[in-house]
Design a protein around this motif. Sequence first.
Motif, mmCIF file in Angstrom:
data_model
loop_
_atom_site.group_PDB
_atom_site.id
_atom_site.type_symbol
_atom_site.label_atom_id
_atom_site.label_comp_id
_atom_site.label_asym_id
_atom_site.label_seq_id
_atom_site.Cartn_x
_atom_site.Cartn_y
_atom_site.Cartn_z
ATOM 1 N N ASP A 244 0.818 -1.214 0.000
ATOM 2 C CA ASP A 244 0.000 0.000 0.000
ATOM 3 C C ASP A 244 0.854 1.268 0.000
ATOM 4 N N VAL A 245 1.951 1.264 0.736
ATOM 5 C CA VAL A 245 2.830 2.442 0.780
ATOM 6 C C VAL A 245 3.455 2.677 -0.599
ATOM 7 N N ASP A 246 3.894 1.594 -1.249
ATOM 8 C CA ASP A 246 4.437 1.722 -2.608
ATOM 9 C C ASP A 246 3.393 2.314 -3.552
ATOM 10 N N LYS B 250 0.833 4.206 -2.826
ATOM 11 C CA LYS B 250 0.628 5.626 -2.497
ATOM 12 C C LYS B 250 1.810 6.468 -2.961
ATOM 13 N N LEU B 251 3.018 5.928 -2.840
ATOM 14 C CA LEU B 251 4.211 6.635 -3.300
ATOM 15 C C LEU B 251 4.149 6.849 -4.810
ATOM 16 N N SER C 51 1.508 6.910 -6.675
ATOM 17 C CA SER C 51 0.444 7.879 -6.926
ATOM 18 C C SER C 51 0.938 9.305 -6.690
ATOM 19 N N ALA C 52 1.660 9.515 -5.601
ATOM 20 C CA ALA C 52 2.197 10.847 -5.295
ATOM 21 C C ALA C 52 3.206 11.281 -6.360
ATOM 22 N N LEU D 225 7.221 14.004 0.221
ATOM 23 C CA LEU D 225 6.641 12.669 0.003
ATOM 24 C C LEU D 225 6.529 11.925 1.333
ATOM 25 N N GLY E 121 3.628 13.276 3.379
ATOM 26 C CA GLY E 121 2.357 12.857 2.796
ATOM 27 C C GLY E 121 2.046 11.388 3.027
ATOM 28 N N LEU E 122 3.083 10.573 3.097
ATOM 29 C CA LEU E 122 2.888 9.130 3.274
ATOM 30 C C LEU E 122 2.955 8.711 4.746
ATOM 31 N N VAL F 33 11.259 6.617 2.054
ATOM 32 C CA VAL F 33 10.848 7.046 0.712
ATOM 33 C C VAL F 33 11.987 6.817 -0.275
ATOM 34 N N ARG G 236 12.494 3.100 -0.955
ATOM 35 C CA ARG G 236 11.418 2.531 -1.767
ATOM 36 C C ARG G 236 11.521 2.972 -3.224
#
Length: 142
Positions: free
Chosen positions: A3-5, A7-8, A10-11, A23, A26-27, A34, A37
């Motif tokens: 999920d974090v990947d 969202k990253l 997407s950002a 980033l 935001g995450l 960050v 990843r």
Amino acid sequence: MDDVDQKLISALRHDARASLSDLAIGLGVSRTTVRARIERLRASGDIVGFTVVLRGDTARDPVRGLMMLGIEGRGTDRIIRQLGGLSAVRAIHTTNGRWDVIVEIGTPTLEDLDRVLAQIRRFDGIANSETSLLLNTWKSGS
């Protein structure tokens, strides 16, 4: 990819120039997380590059549409070749379902779009068509 990947990514799609600090905030993770990843996603090939969208890229085709085509018989290859020769055609997609081919078209004016649509409808083997104007693009890939 967790999920974090997701969202990253997407950002980054929203702003690929965002700082690692922005980033991370935001995450809700650390800057180091960050960076690690992003490096991992690049190394695995999930992220293959970053791009720039210029104003001219979006203004190139003020009138854009998708034309869905039903083709009779076995004329698909010939029709795809004909479509490829039209300067207003931006992309040609074969598909399954009701339509055989979907064509992305871009023109400077509605009148130009109308002329291109009429030209395509006259191709031998076009059984039916449907066209939708693209009003706004929220996400575009390269």
